[in-house]
Motif scaffolding. Sequence first.
Motif, mmCIF file in Angstrom:
data_model
loop_
_atom_site.group_PDB
_atom_site.id
_atom_site.type_symbol
_atom_site.label_atom_id
_atom_site.label_comp_id
_atom_site.label_asym_id
_atom_site.label_seq_id
_atom_site.Cartn_x
_atom_site.Cartn_y
_atom_site.Cartn_z
ATOM 1 N N GLU A 19 4.936 8.946 -1.666
ATOM 2 C CA GLU A 19 5.764 7.918 -2.318
ATOM 3 C C GLU A 19 6.856 7.420 -1.369
ATOM 4 O OE1 GLU A 19 7.927 9.214 -5.760
ATOM 5 O OE2 GLU A 19 8.096 7.179 -6.546
ATOM 6 N N CYS A 79 5.288 5.069 1.034
ATOM 7 C CA CYS A 79 4.318 4.123 0.475
ATOM 8 C C CYS A 79 4.729 2.660 0.693
ATOM 9 C CB CYS A 79 4.167 4.374 -1.023
ATOM 10 S SG CYS A 79 2.923 3.317 -1.757
ATOM 11 N N ARG A 113 2.327 0.238 -0.394
ATOM 12 C CA ARG A 113 1.428 -0.534 -1.259
ATOM 13 C C ARG A 113 2.242 -1.363 -2.237
ATOM 14 N NH1 ARG A 113 -3.818 2.839 -3.367
ATOM 15 N NH2 ARG A 113 -3.706 1.206 -4.945
HETATM 16 S S1 SF4 Z 1 0.492 3.567 -4.493
HETATM 17 FE FE1 SF4 Z 1 2.155 4.705 -3.490
HETATM 18 S S2 SF4 Z 1 3.722 4.982 -5.049
HETATM 19 FE FE2 SF4 Z 1 1.820 4.377 -6.106
HETATM 20 S S3 SF4 Z 1 0.909 6.329 -6.681
HETATM 21 FE FE3 SF4 Z 1 0.054 5.765 -4.701
HETATM 22 S S4 SF4 Z 1 1.345 6.755 -3.169
HETATM 23 FE FE4 SF4 Z 1 2.439 6.815 -5.098
#
Ligand code: SF4
Length: 597
Positions: free
Chosen positions: A355, A358, A360
Amino acid sequence: MLSRGWNELDVLFVTGDAYIDHPAFGTPLLARLLEAEGYRVGILAQPEWKNPESFKIMGRPRLFAAISAGAMDSMVNHYTAAKKIRRDDAYTPGGLAGKRPNRAVIAYTAAVKGAFKGLPTVIGGIEASLRRTAHYDYWSDQVRRSILIDSKADLLLYGMAETAMCELASRLNGGEKIKTILNIRGSALIANEGPQDTISLPSFEQVTEDCNAYNLAFKLASEQQNPLSAKPLSQAHANRQILINPPALPLSEKQLDRIYALPFIRLPHPGYSDKIPAYEQIKFSVTSHRGCFGGCAFCAITHHQGKTIQSRSEASILAEVERVTEHPEFHGTLSDVGGPTANMYGLHCNNPEAEKKCRRGSCLFPGPCKNLQTSDRRAVRLLEKIRKQQKVNHVFVASGVRYDLLPFQPQYFDALLQHHVGGLLKVAPESMIDRVTDVMRKPGAKVFTDFLDKFRRRSKELGLRQAIVPYLISGHPGCRLEDMVEVALYLNQHRLKVEQVQDFTPTPGSLATCIYHSGSDPFSGKPIHVPRTVKEKRMQKALLLYHRPESKKDVLEALRLCGREDAGRLLLPSPIPNKSSAPGTAKSKRKERSSRR
Ligand code: SF4
Protein backbone atom coordinates in the motif's frame (compact mmCIF):
# COMPACT_ATOMS: atom_id res chain seq x y z
CA MET A 1 -22.53 36.85 16.48
CA LEU A 2 -24.45 39.18 18.77
CA SER A 3 -26.09 36.38 20.68
CA ARG A 4 -22.75 34.67 21.13
CA GLY A 5 -21.13 37.90 22.24
CA TRP A 6 -18.63 37.89 19.38
CA ASN A 7 -17.30 41.21 18.17
CA GLU A 8 -15.40 39.57 15.33
CA LEU A 9 -14.91 36.23 13.62
CA ASP A 10 -11.67 34.29 13.50
CA VAL A 11 -12.50 32.62 10.20
CA LEU A 12 -14.99 33.66 7.55
CA PHE A 13 -16.20 30.93 5.19
CA VAL A 14 -17.57 32.00 1.81
CA THR A 15 -19.49 29.41 -0.20
CA GLY A 16 -21.49 29.24 -3.41
CA ASP A 17 -24.04 26.86 -1.86
CA ALA A 18 -26.90 27.64 0.47
CA TYR A 19 -26.03 27.15 4.14
CA ILE A 20 -27.23 23.77 5.37
CA ASP A 21 -25.87 22.64 8.71
CA HIS A 22 -25.41 19.01 7.69
CA PRO A 23 -22.23 16.91 7.55
CA ALA A 24 -22.85 16.06 3.88
CA PHE A 25 -21.71 19.58 2.94
CA GLY A 26 -18.04 20.55 3.10
CA THR A 27 -18.21 24.14 4.31
CA PRO A 28 -20.54 23.57 7.30
CA LEU A 29 -18.50 20.50 8.21
CA LEU A 30 -15.21 22.44 8.28
CA ALA A 31 -16.91 25.31 10.10
CA ARG A 32 -18.22 22.99 12.83
CA LEU A 33 -14.76 21.47 13.16
CA LEU A 34 -13.04 24.83 13.59
CA GLU A 35 -15.77 25.86 16.02
CA ALA A 36 -15.00 22.73 18.07
CA GLU A 37 -11.33 23.75 18.02
CA GLY A 38 -12.33 27.01 19.70
CA TYR A 39 -12.47 29.38 16.74
CA ARG A 40 -15.25 31.87 16.08
CA VAL A 41 -16.56 30.97 12.66
CA GLY A 42 -19.11 32.52 10.28
CA ILE A 43 -20.51 31.26 6.99
CA LEU A 44 -21.37 33.66 4.19
CA ALA A 45 -23.52 31.62 1.84
CA GLN A 46 -24.13 32.75 -1.74
CA PRO A 47 -23.14 36.40 -1.21
CA GLU A 48 -23.94 38.95 -3.89
CA TRP A 49 -20.56 38.82 -5.50
CA LYS A 50 -20.88 42.15 -7.28
CA ASN A 51 -21.62 43.99 -4.06
CA PRO A 52 -18.53 44.35 -1.81
CA GLU A 53 -20.76 45.31 1.12
CA SER A 54 -22.36 41.86 1.17
CA PHE A 55 -18.95 40.40 2.08
CA LYS A 56 -18.60 42.77 5.05
CA ILE A 57 -21.80 41.79 6.83
CA MET A 58 -19.91 39.91 9.57
CA GLY A 59 -16.91 42.23 9.49
CA ARG A 60 -13.26 41.47 8.86
CA PRO A 61 -12.24 38.10 10.32
CA ARG A 62 -9.16 37.98 12.52
CA LEU A 63 -7.31 35.10 10.79
CA PHE A 64 -8.42 34.33 7.23
CA ALA A 65 -11.22 33.80 4.73
CA ALA A 66 -11.87 30.25 3.45
CA ILE A 67 -13.48 30.34 0.02
CA SER A 68 -15.25 27.60 -1.94
CA ALA A 69 -17.49 27.47 -5.00
CA GLY A 70 -19.64 24.91 -3.14
CA ALA A 71 -20.19 21.20 -3.58
CA MET A 72 -19.79 21.41 -7.38
CA ASP A 73 -17.50 23.19 -9.77
CA SER A 74 -19.44 26.35 -10.65
CA MET A 75 -19.09 25.73 -14.41
CA VAL A 76 -20.50 22.21 -14.06
CA ASN A 77 -23.24 23.66 -11.91
CA HIS A 78 -24.11 26.30 -14.52
CA TYR A 79 -23.79 24.52 -17.86
CA THR A 80 -24.90 21.25 -19.40
CA ALA A 81 -22.56 18.99 -21.34
CA ALA A 82 -23.84 20.77 -24.46
CA LYS A 83 -22.72 24.07 -22.85
CA LYS A 84 -26.31 25.27 -22.46
CA ILE A 85 -27.20 27.24 -19.34
CA ARG A 86 -28.95 25.18 -16.69
CA ARG A 87 -32.19 26.57 -15.40
CA ASP A 88 -31.87 25.19 -11.89
CA ASP A 89 -29.39 24.76 -9.06
CA ALA A 90 -29.97 21.98 -6.54
CA TYR A 91 -27.90 23.76 -3.89
CA THR A 92 -30.03 26.91 -3.78
CA PRO A 93 -33.39 27.54 -2.09
CA GLY A 94 -36.19 26.96 -4.56
CA GLY A 95 -33.68 25.31 -6.91
CA LEU A 96 -33.05 28.74 -8.44
CA ALA A 97 -30.15 29.22 -10.82
CA GLY A 98 -27.97 32.33 -10.85
CA LYS A 99 -27.10 32.64 -7.17
CA ARG A 100 -23.37 32.14 -7.70
CA PRO A 101 -20.98 33.47 -10.33
CA ASN A 102 -19.19 31.55 -13.05
CA ARG A 103 -15.74 30.54 -11.80
CA ALA A 104 -16.98 31.30 -8.30
CA VAL A 105 -13.65 30.76 -6.54
CA ILE A 106 -12.00 33.49 -8.60
CA ALA A 107 -14.93 35.90 -8.25
CA TYR A 108 -15.33 35.40 -4.49
CA THR A 109 -11.59 35.68 -3.82
CA ALA A 110 -11.45 38.97 -5.72
CA ALA A 111 -14.44 40.25 -3.73
CA VAL A 112 -12.91 39.22 -0.39
CA LYS A 113 -9.61 40.85 -1.33
CA GLY A 114 -11.51 44.01 -2.25
CA ALA A 115 -13.46 44.01 1.00
CA PHE A 116 -10.58 43.19 3.36
CA LYS A 117 -7.19 44.40 2.13
CA GLY A 118 -4.34 42.11 3.16
CA LEU A 119 -6.56 39.39 4.67
CA PRO A 120 -5.16 35.89 3.98
CA THR A 121 -7.37 34.08 1.46
CA VAL A 122 -7.57 30.30 1.35
CA ILE A 123 -9.41 28.46 -1.41
CA GLY A 124 -10.73 24.90 -1.37
CA GLY A 125 -13.55 22.56 -2.39
CA ILE A 126 -13.97 20.68 -5.67
CA GLU A 127 -13.47 23.69 -7.95
CA ALA A 128 -10.19 24.77 -6.39
CA SER A 129 -8.91 21.24 -5.75
CA LEU A 130 -9.28 19.95 -9.28
CA ARG A 131 -7.97 23.10 -10.88
CA ARG A 132 -4.79 23.29 -8.79
CA THR A 133 -2.43 22.67 -11.71
CA ALA A 134 -2.72 23.89 -15.30
CA HIS A 135 -5.82 22.13 -16.56
CA TYR A 136 -8.06 21.74 -19.59
CA ASP A 137 -11.24 23.79 -19.23
CA TYR A 138 -14.07 22.48 -21.40
CA TRP A 139 -16.15 25.65 -21.23
CA SER A 140 -13.47 27.89 -22.70
CA ASP A 141 -11.94 24.98 -24.65
CA GLN A 142 -8.44 25.88 -23.53
CA VAL A 143 -5.80 25.00 -20.98
CA ARG A 144 -6.15 27.36 -18.06
CA ARG A 145 -3.53 28.31 -15.50
CA SER A 146 -3.63 26.96 -11.97
CA ILE A 147 -6.53 28.55 -10.11
CA LEU A 148 -3.97 29.84 -7.61
CA ILE A 149 -2.63 32.19 -10.28
CA ASP A 150 -6.04 33.29 -11.56
CA SER A 151 -7.60 33.81 -8.12
CA LYS A 152 -4.46 35.28 -6.49
CA ALA A 153 -5.37 33.35 -3.35
CA ASP A 154 -2.63 32.85 -0.76
CA LEU A 155 -3.16 29.15 -0.25
CA LEU A 156 -5.18 26.29 -1.74
CA LEU A 157 -6.30 23.35 0.39
CA TYR A 158 -7.15 20.39 -1.80
CA GLY A 159 -9.11 17.23 -1.08
CA MET A 160 -10.98 16.76 2.18
CA ALA A 161 -9.32 19.52 4.10
CA GLU A 162 -10.03 18.91 7.80
CA THR A 163 -6.48 18.34 9.01
CA ALA A 164 -5.02 20.98 6.69
CA MET A 165 -7.62 23.53 7.80
CA CYS A 166 -6.99 22.88 11.51
CA GLU A 167 -3.21 23.11 11.06
CA LEU A 168 -3.53 26.34 9.09
CA ALA A 169 -5.83 27.96 11.66
CA SER A 170 -3.52 26.91 14.48
CA ARG A 171 -0.38 28.25 12.78
CA LEU A 172 -1.97 31.58 11.85
CA ASN A 173 -3.38 31.84 15.34
CA GLY A 174 0.13 31.22 16.66
CA GLY A 175 1.37 34.26 14.76
CA GLU A 176 2.88 32.73 11.61
CA LYS A 177 2.42 34.71 8.42
CA ILE A 178 0.57 32.94 5.62
CA LYS A 179 3.45 33.55 3.20
CA THR A 180 5.73 31.44 5.40
CA ILE A 181 3.35 28.48 5.67
CA LEU A 182 4.75 26.34 2.89
CA ASN A 183 4.50 22.76 4.01
CA ILE A 184 0.99 21.77 5.06
CA ARG A 185 -0.02 18.42 3.61
CA GLY A 186 -2.90 18.83 1.18
CA SER A 187 -1.98 22.44 0.36
CA ALA A 188 -0.77 24.18 -2.79
CA LEU A 189 0.71 27.64 -3.14
CA ILE A 190 2.84 29.87 -5.27
CA ALA A 191 6.43 29.49 -4.08
CA ASN A 192 9.86 30.27 -5.43
CA GLU A 193 11.09 26.78 -4.73
CA GLY A 194 10.00 23.52 -3.14
CA PRO A 195 11.81 20.86 -1.15
CA GLN A 196 14.69 19.03 -2.86
CA ASP A 197 12.68 15.95 -3.81
CA THR A 198 10.02 17.99 -5.64
CA ILE A 199 8.93 16.53 -8.99
CA SER A 200 8.63 19.14 -11.74
CA LEU A 201 5.67 18.85 -14.05
CA PRO A 202 5.89 20.27 -17.58
CA SER A 203 5.18 23.99 -17.32
CA PHE A 204 1.87 25.72 -18.05
CA GLU A 205 3.37 27.03 -21.29
CA GLN A 206 4.47 23.53 -22.37
CA VAL A 207 1.19 21.81 -21.55
CA THR A 208 -0.70 24.55 -23.37
CA GLU A 209 1.21 24.02 -26.57
CA ASP A 210 1.79 20.29 -26.57
CA CYS A 211 -0.71 17.54 -25.80
CA ASN A 212 2.10 15.08 -25.06
CA ALA A 213 3.42 17.43 -22.39
CA TYR A 214 -0.14 17.71 -21.04
CA ASN A 215 -0.39 13.92 -20.84
CA LEU A 216 3.00 13.68 -19.15
CA ALA A 217 1.98 16.26 -16.52
CA PHE A 218 -1.21 14.29 -15.87
CA LYS A 219 0.68 11.01 -15.55
CA LEU A 220 3.34 12.42 -13.21
CA ALA A 221 0.72 14.06 -10.99
CA SER A 222 -1.36 10.83 -10.91
CA GLU A 223 1.66 8.90 -9.71
CA GLN A 224 1.98 11.16 -6.67
CA GLN A 225 -1.51 10.73 -5.25
CA ASN A 226 -0.66 8.11 -2.67
CA PRO A 227 -0.42 10.07 0.59
CA LEU A 228 1.86 7.40 2.05
CA SER A 229 4.62 7.95 -0.48
CA ALA A 230 3.80 11.04 -2.59
CA LYS A 231 6.47 13.63 -3.28
CA PRO A 232 5.74 17.35 -3.69
CA LEU A 233 5.02 18.57 -7.22
CA SER A 234 5.82 21.84 -8.87
CA GLN A 235 4.70 23.45 -12.10
CA ALA A 236 6.12 26.63 -13.59
CA HIS A 237 3.75 29.29 -14.85
CA ALA A 238 6.10 31.78 -16.63
CA ASN A 239 8.38 32.93 -13.83
CA ARG A 240 6.21 31.65 -10.99
CA GLN A 241 6.09 28.14 -9.53
CA ILE A 242 3.05 26.34 -8.18
CA LEU A 243 4.11 24.04 -5.34
CA ILE A 244 1.77 21.18 -4.45
CA ASN A 245 2.48 19.46 -1.17
CA PRO A 246 1.69 15.72 -0.80
CA PRO A 247 -1.95 14.87 -0.04
CA ALA A 248 -3.26 14.86 3.53
CA LEU A 249 -3.07 11.50 5.29
CA PRO A 250 -6.36 9.59 5.50
CA LEU A 251 -8.34 10.25 8.67
CA SER A 252 -8.43 7.56 11.31
CA GLU A 253 -11.71 6.08 12.49
CA LYS A 254 -11.43 8.13 15.67
CA GLN A 255 -10.88 11.38 13.78
CA LEU A 256 -13.84 10.70 11.49
CA ASP A 257 -16.09 9.77 14.39
CA ARG A 258 -15.23 13.02 16.10
CA ILE A 259 -16.20 15.05 13.02
CA TYR A 260 -19.55 13.33 12.54
CA ALA A 261 -20.38 13.74 16.23
CA LEU A 262 -20.18 17.55 15.97
CA PRO A 263 -23.45 19.31 16.82
CA PHE A 264 -24.92 19.70 13.31
CA ILE A 265 -28.57 20.67 13.51
CA ARG A 266 -29.16 18.98 10.11
CA LEU A 267 -31.35 21.84 8.86
CA PRO A 268 -30.94 24.66 6.35
CA HIS A 269 -30.43 28.17 7.69
CA PRO A 270 -33.74 29.40 9.15
CA GLY A 271 -33.64 32.43 6.85
CA TYR A 272 -34.61 30.29 3.85
CA SER A 273 -38.27 29.75 3.11
CA ASP A 274 -38.01 27.59 -0.05
CA LYS A 275 -36.89 24.00 -0.15
CA ILE A 276 -33.34 23.19 -1.23
CA PRO A 277 -33.38 20.18 -3.59
CA ALA A 278 -29.94 18.84 -2.56
CA TYR A 279 -30.95 18.95 1.09
CA GLU A 280 -34.26 17.20 0.43
CA GLN A 281 -32.27 14.39 -1.13
CA ILE A 282 -29.82 13.86 1.73
CA LYS A 283 -31.59 14.99 4.88
CA PHE A 284 -32.22 11.44 6.07
CA SER A 285 -29.01 9.92 4.77
CA VAL A 286 -25.93 8.90 6.71
CA THR A 287 -22.34 8.86 5.46
CA SER A 288 -20.64 5.66 6.58
CA HIS A 289 -17.28 6.19 4.92
CA ARG A 290 -15.19 8.28 2.54
CA GLY A 291 -12.92 7.55 -0.37
CA CYS A 292 -13.25 5.24 -3.37
CA PHE A 293 -10.73 2.81 -4.84
CA GLY A 294 -12.72 2.34 -8.05
CA GLY A 295 -10.72 4.95 -9.98
CA CYS A 296 -13.28 5.41 -12.80
CA ALA A 297 -11.72 7.57 -15.51
CA PHE A 298 -14.55 10.14 -15.63
CA CYS A 299 -14.94 10.59 -11.88
CA ALA A 300 -13.15 12.99 -9.57
CA ILE A 301 -13.96 11.29 -6.27
CA THR A 302 -10.74 9.29 -6.07
CA HIS A 303 -8.84 12.51 -6.84
CA HIS A 304 -10.74 14.45 -4.21
CA GLN A 305 -11.41 12.01 -1.36
CA GLY A 306 -8.53 9.61 -2.04
CA LYS A 307 -8.33 5.89 -2.75
CA THR A 308 -8.17 4.82 0.89
CA ILE A 309 -11.52 3.97 2.42
CA GLN A 310 -11.93 5.83 5.69
CA SER A 311 -14.75 4.20 7.60
CA ARG A 312 -16.58 5.43 10.66
CA SER A 313 -17.11 3.11 13.59
CA GLU A 314 -20.39 1.30 13.92
CA ALA A 315 -21.11 3.13 17.19
CA SER A 316 -20.63 6.53 15.57
CA ILE A 317 -22.96 5.69 12.66
CA LEU A 318 -25.62 4.23 14.94
CA ALA A 319 -25.49 7.32 17.13
CA GLU A 320 -26.03 9.49 14.06
CA VAL A 321 -28.93 7.31 12.91
CA GLU A 322 -30.50 7.91 16.28
CA ARG A 323 -30.08 11.66 15.90
CA VAL A 324 -31.66 11.47 12.43
CA THR A 325 -34.70 9.71 13.85
CA GLU A 326 -35.24 12.73 16.09
CA HIS A 327 -35.51 15.06 13.10
CA PRO A 328 -38.96 16.71 13.15
CA GLU A 329 -39.79 15.42 9.65
CA PHE A 330 -38.45 11.87 10.01
CA HIS A 331 -41.08 9.21 9.37
CA GLY A 332 -39.06 6.01 9.58
CA THR A 333 -37.16 5.89 6.29
CA LEU A 334 -33.42 6.35 6.02
CA SER A 335 -32.83 7.30 2.40
CA ASP A 336 -29.20 6.15 2.25
CA VAL A 337 -26.36 4.66 4.23
CA GLY A 338 -23.19 4.77 2.21
CA GLY A 339 -20.37 6.79 0.77
CA PRO A 340 -19.07 7.34 -2.75
CA THR A 341 -19.49 3.56 -3.26
CA ALA A 342 -21.77 1.91 -0.73
CA ASN A 343 -20.22 -1.56 -0.62
CA MET A 344 -16.71 -0.28 0.17
CA TYR A 345 -17.55 0.31 3.83
CA GLY A 346 -14.89 -1.26 6.04
CA LEU A 347 -12.66 -2.37 3.14
CA HIS A 348 -8.95 -1.73 2.97
CA CYS A 349 -5.63 -2.80 1.53
CA ASN A 350 -4.40 -5.91 3.31
CA ASN A 351 -0.74 -5.39 2.58
CA PRO A 352 0.70 -2.30 4.32
CA GLU A 353 4.06 -2.55 2.53
CA ALA A 354 2.45 -2.77 -0.91
CA GLU A 355 0.00 0.00 0.00
CA LYS A 356 2.84 2.36 0.87
CA LYS A 357 4.39 2.02 -2.57
CA CYS A 358 1.17 1.54 -4.53
CA ARG A 359 0.73 3.70 -7.63
CA ARG A 360 -2.36 2.01 -9.04
CA GLY A 361 -5.18 4.41 -9.71
CA SER A 362 -7.72 1.71 -8.90
CA CYS A 363 -7.75 -1.37 -6.68
CA LEU A 364 -10.39 -2.91 -8.98
CA PHE A 365 -9.17 -2.23 -12.49
CA PRO A 366 -8.11 -4.12 -14.61
CA GLY A 367 -9.21 -6.70 -12.01
CA PRO A 368 -9.48 -6.77 -8.23
CA CYS A 369 -6.02 -6.50 -6.64
CA LYS A 370 -4.94 -9.58 -4.69
CA ASN A 371 -4.14 -7.33 -1.71
CA LEU A 372 -7.64 -5.94 -1.46
CA GLN A 373 -9.61 -7.01 1.57
CA THR A 374 -13.16 -7.44 0.29
CA SER A 375 -14.97 -8.94 3.26
CA ASP A 376 -18.57 -7.78 3.67
CA ARG A 377 -18.64 -8.62 7.38
CA ARG A 378 -18.60 -5.04 8.69
CA ALA A 379 -21.07 -3.67 6.16
CA VAL A 380 -23.54 -6.50 6.73
CA ARG A 381 -23.38 -6.13 10.49
CA LEU A 382 -23.82 -2.35 10.24
CA LEU A 383 -26.92 -2.59 8.07
CA GLU A 384 -28.37 -5.26 10.32
CA LYS A 385 -27.92 -3.07 13.39
CA ILE A 386 -29.44 -0.05 11.67
CA ARG A 387 -32.48 -2.12 10.67
CA LYS A 388 -32.95 -2.98 14.32
CA GLN A 389 -32.89 0.66 15.45
CA GLN A 390 -36.10 1.84 16.97
CA LYS A 391 -38.07 4.26 14.78
CA VAL A 392 -36.31 2.98 11.62
CA ASN A 393 -38.73 1.16 9.34
CA HIS A 394 -36.77 1.18 6.08
CA VAL A 395 -33.09 1.64 5.25
CA PHE A 396 -32.19 2.17 1.62
CA VAL A 397 -28.81 2.07 -0.04
CA ALA A 398 -29.04 4.81 -2.64
CA SER A 399 -25.28 5.34 -3.05
CA GLY A 400 -23.85 3.44 -6.00
CA VAL A 401 -22.54 -0.10 -5.55
CA ARG A 402 -19.57 -1.62 -7.39
CA TYR A 403 -21.06 -4.82 -8.76
CA ASP A 404 -17.61 -6.24 -9.50
CA LEU A 405 -17.08 -6.37 -5.72
CA LEU A 406 -20.35 -8.13 -5.00
CA PRO A 407 -19.17 -11.64 -6.01
CA PHE A 408 -16.83 -11.35 -2.99
CA GLN A 409 -19.65 -10.08 -0.79
CA PRO A 410 -22.43 -12.70 -0.93
CA GLN A 411 -24.05 -11.71 2.35
CA TYR A 412 -24.05 -8.02 1.51
CA PHE A 413 -25.57 -8.85 -1.88
CA ASP A 414 -28.35 -10.80 -0.20
CA ALA A 415 -28.99 -8.14 2.43
CA LEU A 416 -29.08 -5.49 -0.29
CA LEU A 417 -31.67 -7.38 -2.30
CA GLN A 418 -33.79 -8.36 0.66
CA HIS A 419 -33.90 -5.11 2.59
CA HIS A 420 -32.28 -2.12 0.92
CA VAL A 421 -33.18 -1.85 -2.76
CA GLY A 422 -36.72 -0.50 -2.65
CA GLY A 423 -37.76 -1.87 -6.06
CA LEU A 424 -35.05 -0.36 -8.22
CA LEU A 425 -31.31 -0.76 -7.90
CA LYS A 426 -29.23 1.82 -9.70
CA VAL A 427 -25.93 0.52 -10.97
CA ALA A 428 -23.49 2.14 -13.32
CA PRO A 429 -21.96 -0.15 -15.94
CA GLU A 430 -21.54 3.04 -18.05
CA SER A 431 -21.00 0.88 -21.16
CA MET A 432 -21.15 -2.80 -22.14
CA ILE A 433 -18.37 -2.74 -24.67
CA ASP A 434 -15.07 -3.94 -23.30
CA ARG A 435 -12.84 -1.62 -25.27
CA VAL A 436 -14.91 1.32 -23.96
CA THR A 437 -15.07 0.11 -20.35
CA ASP A 438 -11.29 -0.36 -20.55
CA VAL A 439 -10.93 3.37 -21.24
CA MET A 440 -13.44 4.14 -18.48
CA ARG A 441 -11.66 1.75 -16.08
CA LYS A 442 -14.89 -0.08 -15.43
CA PRO A 443 -15.56 -3.84 -15.43
CA GLY A 444 -16.64 -5.14 -18.84
CA ALA A 445 -19.78 -6.76 -20.22
CA LYS A 446 -19.28 -10.23 -18.74
CA VAL A 447 -19.07 -9.00 -15.16
CA PHE A 448 -22.18 -6.91 -15.63
CA THR A 449 -24.13 -9.71 -17.32
CA ASP A 450 -23.23 -12.15 -14.52
CA PHE A 451 -24.37 -9.61 -11.98
CA LEU A 452 -27.62 -8.93 -13.82
CA ASP A 453 -28.45 -12.64 -14.08
CA LYS A 454 -27.69 -13.18 -10.42
CA PHE A 455 -29.73 -10.16 -9.38
CA ARG A 456 -32.77 -11.34 -11.33
CA ARG A 457 -32.46 -14.93 -10.20
CA ARG A 458 -32.06 -14.07 -6.53
CA SER A 459 -34.85 -11.47 -6.57
CA LYS A 460 -37.15 -14.12 -8.04
CA GLU A 461 -36.13 -16.64 -5.38
CA LEU A 462 -36.93 -14.06 -2.74
CA GLY A 463 -40.28 -13.34 -4.34
CA LEU A 464 -39.33 -9.68 -4.88
CA ARG A 465 -40.30 -7.67 -7.94
CA GLN A 466 -37.28 -5.45 -8.40
CA ALA A 467 -35.27 -4.24 -11.33
CA ILE A 468 -31.92 -2.82 -12.30
CA VAL A 469 -31.69 0.76 -13.56
CA PRO A 470 -28.45 0.97 -15.53
CA TYR A 471 -26.57 4.25 -15.71
CA LEU A 472 -24.72 4.76 -18.95
CA ILE A 473 -22.58 7.53 -20.39
CA SER A 474 -22.79 8.71 -23.97
CA GLY A 475 -19.97 10.46 -25.79
CA HIS A 476 -17.23 9.11 -23.51
CA PRO A 477 -13.70 9.03 -24.96
CA GLY A 478 -13.14 5.63 -26.55
CA CYS A 479 -16.80 5.14 -27.49
CA ARG A 480 -17.50 5.02 -31.22
CA LEU A 481 -20.92 5.15 -32.81
CA GLU A 482 -20.72 1.45 -33.69
CA ASP A 483 -19.97 0.68 -30.02
CA MET A 484 -23.13 2.48 -29.02
CA VAL A 485 -25.15 0.45 -31.55
CA GLU A 486 -23.88 -2.67 -29.76
CA VAL A 487 -24.81 -1.16 -26.37
CA ALA A 488 -28.34 -0.47 -27.61
CA LEU A 489 -28.62 -4.06 -28.85
CA TYR A 490 -27.35 -5.33 -25.50
CA LEU A 491 -29.98 -3.29 -23.65
CA ASN A 492 -32.64 -4.64 -25.96
CA GLN A 493 -31.48 -8.23 -25.64
CA HIS A 494 -31.33 -8.04 -21.83
CA ARG A 495 -34.62 -6.19 -21.41
CA LEU A 496 -33.03 -3.14 -19.83
CA LYS A 497 -34.42 0.33 -20.23
CA VAL A 498 -32.32 3.44 -19.72
CA GLU A 499 -34.31 6.41 -18.50
CA GLN A 500 -31.56 8.96 -18.08
CA VAL A 501 -28.33 9.30 -19.98
CA GLN A 502 -25.31 11.15 -18.74
CA ASP A 503 -23.71 12.93 -21.65
CA PHE A 504 -19.98 12.94 -20.96
CA THR A 505 -18.78 16.28 -19.56
CA PRO A 506 -15.03 16.82 -19.43
CA THR A 507 -14.86 18.09 -15.87
CA PRO A 508 -11.51 19.38 -14.60
CA GLY A 509 -8.95 16.95 -13.31
CA SER A 510 -10.27 13.56 -14.46
CA LEU A 511 -8.41 11.02 -16.61
CA ALA A 512 -11.24 11.05 -19.16
CA THR A 513 -10.90 14.84 -19.48
CA CYS A 514 -7.19 14.46 -20.11
CA ILE A 515 -7.97 11.94 -22.89
CA TYR A 516 -10.69 14.22 -24.26
CA HIS A 517 -8.18 17.05 -24.54
CA SER A 518 -5.16 15.14 -25.82
CA GLY A 519 -6.89 12.39 -27.81
CA SER A 520 -4.63 9.74 -26.30
CA ASP A 521 -4.14 7.73 -23.13
CA PRO A 522 -1.60 9.48 -20.88
CA PHE A 523 -0.30 6.15 -19.56
CA SER A 524 0.00 4.06 -22.73
CA GLY A 525 0.21 6.85 -25.30
CA LYS A 526 -2.39 4.97 -27.38
CA PRO A 527 -4.62 7.23 -29.54
CA ILE A 528 -8.26 7.16 -28.45
CA HIS A 529 -11.33 8.18 -30.43
CA VAL A 530 -13.12 11.15 -28.86
CA PRO A 531 -16.70 11.94 -29.88
CA ARG A 532 -16.63 15.70 -30.33
CA THR A 533 -19.29 16.76 -32.82
CA VAL A 534 -22.78 17.66 -31.64
CA LYS A 535 -24.19 15.21 -34.19
CA GLU A 536 -22.18 12.20 -33.03
CA LYS A 537 -22.93 12.94 -29.39
CA ARG A 538 -26.64 13.31 -30.15
CA MET A 539 -26.73 10.01 -32.03
CA GLN A 540 -24.92 8.19 -29.22
CA LYS A 541 -27.44 9.50 -26.73
CA ALA A 542 -30.35 8.59 -28.98
CA LEU A 543 -29.08 5.01 -29.28
CA LEU A 544 -29.20 4.60 -25.50
CA LEU A 545 -32.74 5.99 -25.51
CA TYR A 546 -33.71 4.12 -28.67
CA HIS A 547 -37.10 3.15 -27.20
CA ARG A 548 -38.24 6.77 -27.16
CA PRO A 549 -40.12 8.00 -30.24
CA GLU A 550 -38.07 11.22 -30.38
CA SER A 551 -34.86 9.19 -30.77
CA LYS A 552 -35.98 7.43 -33.95
CA LYS A 553 -34.54 9.85 -36.49
CA ASP A 554 -31.09 9.87 -34.90
CA VAL A 555 -31.12 6.11 -34.36
CA LEU A 556 -31.93 5.57 -38.04
CA GLU A 557 -29.13 7.89 -39.07
CA ALA A 558 -26.66 6.19 -36.70
CA LEU A 559 -27.58 2.73 -37.99
CA ARG A 560 -27.20 3.90 -41.57
CA LEU A 561 -23.77 5.43 -40.88
CA CYS A 562 -22.63 2.21 -39.21
CA GLY A 563 -24.08 0.00 -41.93
CA ARG A 564 -26.26 -1.63 -39.29
CA GLU A 565 -29.75 -1.11 -40.74
CA ASP A 566 -30.39 -4.73 -39.75
CA ALA A 567 -30.41 -3.65 -36.08
CA GLY A 568 -33.37 -1.35 -36.73
CA ARG A 569 -35.74 -4.32 -36.70
CA LEU A 570 -34.81 -4.96 -33.08
CA LEU A 571 -34.41 -1.43 -31.85
CA LEU A 572 -37.24 0.43 -33.50
CA PRO A 573 -40.90 -0.35 -33.01
CA SER A 574 -41.71 -0.09 -36.74
CA PRO A 575 -39.39 -1.55 -39.37
CA ILE A 576 -36.98 0.65 -41.26
CA PRO A 577 -38.60 1.57 -44.55
CA ASN A 578 -36.71 -0.05 -47.39
CA LYS A 579 -36.65 1.35 -50.88
CA SER A 580 -39.69 -0.49 -52.16
CA SER A 581 -41.91 0.51 -49.23
CA ALA A 582 -40.55 4.06 -48.74
CA PRO A 583 -43.27 6.75 -48.82
CA GLY A 584 -44.26 7.72 -52.31
CA THR A 585 -43.36 4.40 -53.99
CA ALA A 586 -45.97 2.26 -55.78
CA LYS A 587 -45.74 -0.44 -53.11
CA SER A 588 -46.29 1.98 -50.26
CA LYS A 589 -49.21 3.64 -52.03
CA ARG A 590 -50.85 0.22 -52.59
CA LYS A 591 -50.32 -0.56 -48.88
CA GLU A 592 -51.79 2.79 -47.85
CA ARG A 593 -54.87 2.28 -50.06
CA SER A 594 -55.51 -1.21 -48.72
CA SER A 595 -55.14 -0.13 -45.11
CA ARG A 596 -57.63 2.71 -45.70
CA ARG A 597 -60.08 0.19 -47.18
S1 SF4 B 1 -4.16 -1.62 -5.61
FE1 SF4 B 1 -2.63 -0.93 -4.12
S2 SF4 B 1 -3.79 -0.05 -2.43
FE2 SF4 B 1 -5.23 -1.26 -3.68
S3 SF4 B 1 -5.25 -3.25 -2.66
FE3 SF4 B 1 -3.69 -3.35 -4.25
S4 SF4 B 1 -1.77 -2.80 -3.27
FE4 SF4 B 1 -3.40 -2.19 -1.90
